[in-house]
Write a protein that holds these residues in place. Structure first.
Motif, PDB file in Angstrom:
ATOM      1  N   ALA A 160       0.832  -1.204   0.000  1.00 43.84           N
ATOM      2  CA  ALA A 160       0.000   0.000   0.000  1.00 43.84           C
ATOM      3  C   ALA A 160       0.864   1.251   0.000  1.00 43.84           C
ATOM      4  CB  ALA A 160      -0.927  -0.012   1.211  1.00 43.84           C
ATOM      5  N   VAL A 168      -5.911   3.591  -4.389  1.00 39.87           N
ATOM      6  CA  VAL A 168      -5.315   2.447  -3.694  1.00 39.87           C
ATOM      7  C   VAL A 168      -6.383   1.661  -2.942  1.00 39.87           C
ATOM      8  CG1 VAL A 168      -3.620   1.727  -1.973  1.00 39.87           C
ATOM      9  CG2 VAL A 168      -3.086   3.600  -3.546  1.00 39.87           C
ATOM     10  N   THR A 212      -6.955  -2.323  -3.420  1.00 38.86           N
ATOM     11  CA  THR A 212      -6.542  -3.231  -2.342  1.00 38.86           C
ATOM     12  C   THR A 212      -7.643  -3.603  -1.368  1.00 38.86           C
ATOM     13  OG1 THR A 212      -5.892  -1.406  -0.873  1.00 38.86           O
ATOM     14  CG2 THR A 212      -4.217  -2.248  -2.419  1.00 38.86           C
ATOM     15  N   ILE A 255      -8.292  -1.803   1.190  1.00 37.99           N
ATOM     16  CA  ILE A 255      -7.906  -1.193   2.473  1.00 37.99           C
ATOM     17  C   ILE A 255      -8.765   0.044   2.710  1.00 37.99           C
ATOM     18  CG2 ILE A 255      -6.002  -0.123   3.753  1.00 37.99           C
ATOM     19  CD1 ILE A 255      -4.070  -1.790   2.096  1.00 37.99           C
ATOM     20  N   LEU A 304      -5.947   5.061   4.437  1.00 40.12           N
ATOM     21  CA  LEU A 304      -5.014   5.341   3.347  1.00 40.12           C
ATOM     22  C   LEU A 304      -4.824   6.841   3.149  1.00 40.12           C
ATOM     23  CD1 LEU A 304      -6.232   2.668   0.784  1.00 40.12           C
ATOM     24  CD2 LEU A 304      -3.977   2.749   1.875  1.00 40.12           C
TER      25      LEU A 304
END
Length: 283
Positions: free
Chosen positions: A242, A262, A266, A268, A273
């Motif tokens: 990441a 991102v 991902t 996430i 993030l």
């Protein structure tokens, strides 16, 4: 203490890299004693420190200071002497060149055709690795961590994906800050602190970086320190990927958009993030 007999003889000309004790003077080797006694010249990091070692063993020798600030002319004179007599290189403690001066002298001596050899002995990094209980089949020695917070974090991040135990030297006043930095990056990794190796108050303590930081905040350490960090496990890979993805996205977009890109790739949490993207942009 009755000292062992020292082999007698005149060493061949050349440069001899000689390890000395890191604390316990009983760790000196017979070969090291023979070389110190037979040397025409001893190049050392600090003449006062080496002088005490020599006095303890009743050895008289000519000393030449050779630290990180030594001039090229000083190295040339040492190399010239090593062409026709035995010259020994020592550091204040342990094996020379391991985060100690000597690299340029050895390189230039080899280039000049002078015989160079090493007399092995004590080394704090190896002693700590042997007793820490961390994986030792692969390890990376990385010297001292930087003093500044940003540089320290960047150094650690650069080593994040190394699949080996990381070994650093550290000073007592900086230990807690380094442990806090490690805890932020790798809260679950096993860490070990080895200090005062071979001495009366030798200690090797392991745990998470946060637990060790709390311990040394309450019990300020003294002495020389080796700091070891266990290798990464599989759970760290997404966070490491990441960061790399965020850096790439930040090169083309702002923190919000980069976090969104991102997060989509991902899974996430976008808010986490975004916070990390702000940190990376501020570095």
């Amino acid at each position: 203490m009755e000292l062992p007999s020292i082999p007698v003889g005149t060493p061949e000309p050349g440069l001899y890299i000689v390890a000395t004790p890191i604390g316990n003077l009983g760790d000196i080797t017979l070969r090291a004693l023979a070389m110190l006694q037979g040397a025409a010249l001893i190049a050392c990091e600090d003449t006062r420190v080496t002088g005490k070692l020599l006095n303890h063993f009743g050895i008289k020798a000519r000393l030449q200071r050779l630290d990180d600030h030594a001039s090229p002319q000083t190295r040339t004179r040492i190399i010239d002497e090593a062409r026709h007599s035995a010259v020994v290189l020592v550091s204040d403690a342990g094996t020379p060149l391991i985060s100690d001066p000597g690299y340029r002298l050895v390189r230039e001596a080899r280039a000049a055709g002078v015989m160079v050899t090493s007399i092995p002995g004590a080394c704090a990094a190896i002693s700590a690795l042997a007793m820490a209980g961390l994986p030792s089949d692969r390890f990376l020695f990385a010297g001292f961590l930087p003093v500044k917070d940003k540089a320290r974090r960047e150094t650690l991040e650069g080593l994040a994906q190394v699949a080996a135990t990381l070994v650093f030297y550290e000073t007592a006043p900086r230990l807690e800050r380094s442990l806090r930095a490690i805890a932020e990056l790798w809260p679950t990794r096993e860490v070990a602190v080895a200090r005062e190796l071979t001495k009366l108050h030798e200690e090797c303590r392991s745990g998470t970086a946060a637990s060790l930081a709390d311990h040394y905040a309450a019990h300020p350490p003294k002495g020389e320190i080796v700091l070891l960090i266990g290798p990464p496990d599989e759970s760290e890979a997404p966070a490491l990927d990441a960061d790399a993805m965020l850096r790439a996205a930040l090169a083309e977009a702002g923190p919000g958009k980069a976090a969104g890109i991102v997060a989509k790739a991902t899974g996430i949490d976008r808010a986490a993030l975004y916070t990390r993207a702000l940190e990376l942009r501020g570095e």
